[in-house]
Design a protein around this motif. Structure first.
Motif, short mmCIF file in Angstrom:
data_model
loop_
_atom_site.label_atom_id
_atom_site.label_comp_id
_atom_site.label_asym_id
_atom_site.label_seq_id
_atom_site.Cartn_x
_atom_site.Cartn_y
_atom_site.Cartn_z
N ASP A 189 0.86 -1.20 0.00
CA ASP A 189 0.00 0.00 0.00
C ASP A 189 0.89 1.23 0.00
O ASP A 189 1.99 1.23 0.50
N LYS A 190 0.36 2.29 -0.51
CA LYS A 190 1.03 3.57 -0.35
C LYS A 190 0.62 4.05 1.04
O LYS A 190 -0.45 4.60 1.23
N TYR A 191 1.50 3.79 2.03
CA TYR A 191 1.15 3.98 3.43
C TYR A 191 0.65 5.38 3.75
O TYR A 191 -0.39 5.54 4.38
N THR A 192 1.37 6.39 3.32
CA THR A 192 0.97 7.75 3.66
C THR A 192 -0.42 8.06 3.13
O THR A 192 -1.28 8.54 3.86
N ARG A 193 -0.66 7.78 1.87
CA ARG A 193 -1.97 8.05 1.28
C ARG A 193 -3.06 7.25 1.98
O ARG A 193 -4.13 7.76 2.28
N GLY A 194 -2.79 5.99 2.27
CA GLY A 194 -3.77 5.14 2.94
C GLY A 194 -4.13 5.67 4.31
O GLY A 194 -5.30 5.69 4.70
N GLU A 207 -0.33 12.63 11.47
CA GLU A 207 -1.72 12.20 11.62
C GLU A 207 -2.50 13.21 12.46
O GLU A 207 -3.61 13.60 12.10
N TRP A 208 -1.91 13.64 13.59
CA TRP A 208 -2.59 14.58 14.47
C TRP A 208 -2.83 15.90 13.77
O TRP A 208 -3.89 16.52 13.92
#
Length: 135
Positions: free
Chosen positions: A50-55, A85-86
């Motif tokens: 997965d594209k972690y940041t986008r997900g 994230e915050w």
């Protein structure tokens, strides 16, 4: 990847410091009857490749409630993706006309650290690092 359109809760935590507390919260929500597919929890949701940041950012934007786990150990970290994230959730919260950001304090030290940040640190209103801002 499963659709995240029906996500009720996004659990945000520092993997380096609060993984045990995050797993406990995840299990508590399940035991209260929340369906697995209604909880965005990265160890359950992200797939290799997965594209972690986008997900992650999509998960934040599509969740009904953002649940940041705030601990002393997490707030004392100099850098961590959890701070991104915050920030994303804080921006989203500004556009909401309902409760969205629900900080969960893991330990008493987090409140002390967050109080210090709110009196002169860098925490912004709505930022989980700021104590007393429980929107």
């Amino acid at each position: 990847i499963a659709s995240h359109d029906n996500t009720l809760f996004f659990i945000s935590y520092s993997r380096a410091t609060d993984q045990v507390a995050a797993r406990a919260l995840h299990q508590a929500l399940i035991s209260l009857g929340v369906a697995e597919n209604q909880i965005w929890f990265d160890t359950e949701t992200l797939e290799p490749g997965d594209k972690y940041t986008r997900g992650i950012l999509d998960g934040i934007r599509n969740s009904r409630y953002f649940l940041p786990l705030v601990s002393r150990a997490a707030t004392e970290r100099e850098r961590a993706f959890v701070f991104r994230e915050w920030s994303e959730a804080t921006e989203q919260d500004r556009e909401m006309n309902r409760p969205y950001l629900v900080p969960l304090v893991v330990d008493a030290g987090a409140v002390t650290r967050a109080c210090h940040a709110s009196r002169g640190g860098t925490a912004q209103a709505g930022d989980p690092r700021r104590a007393g801002d429980h929107r």
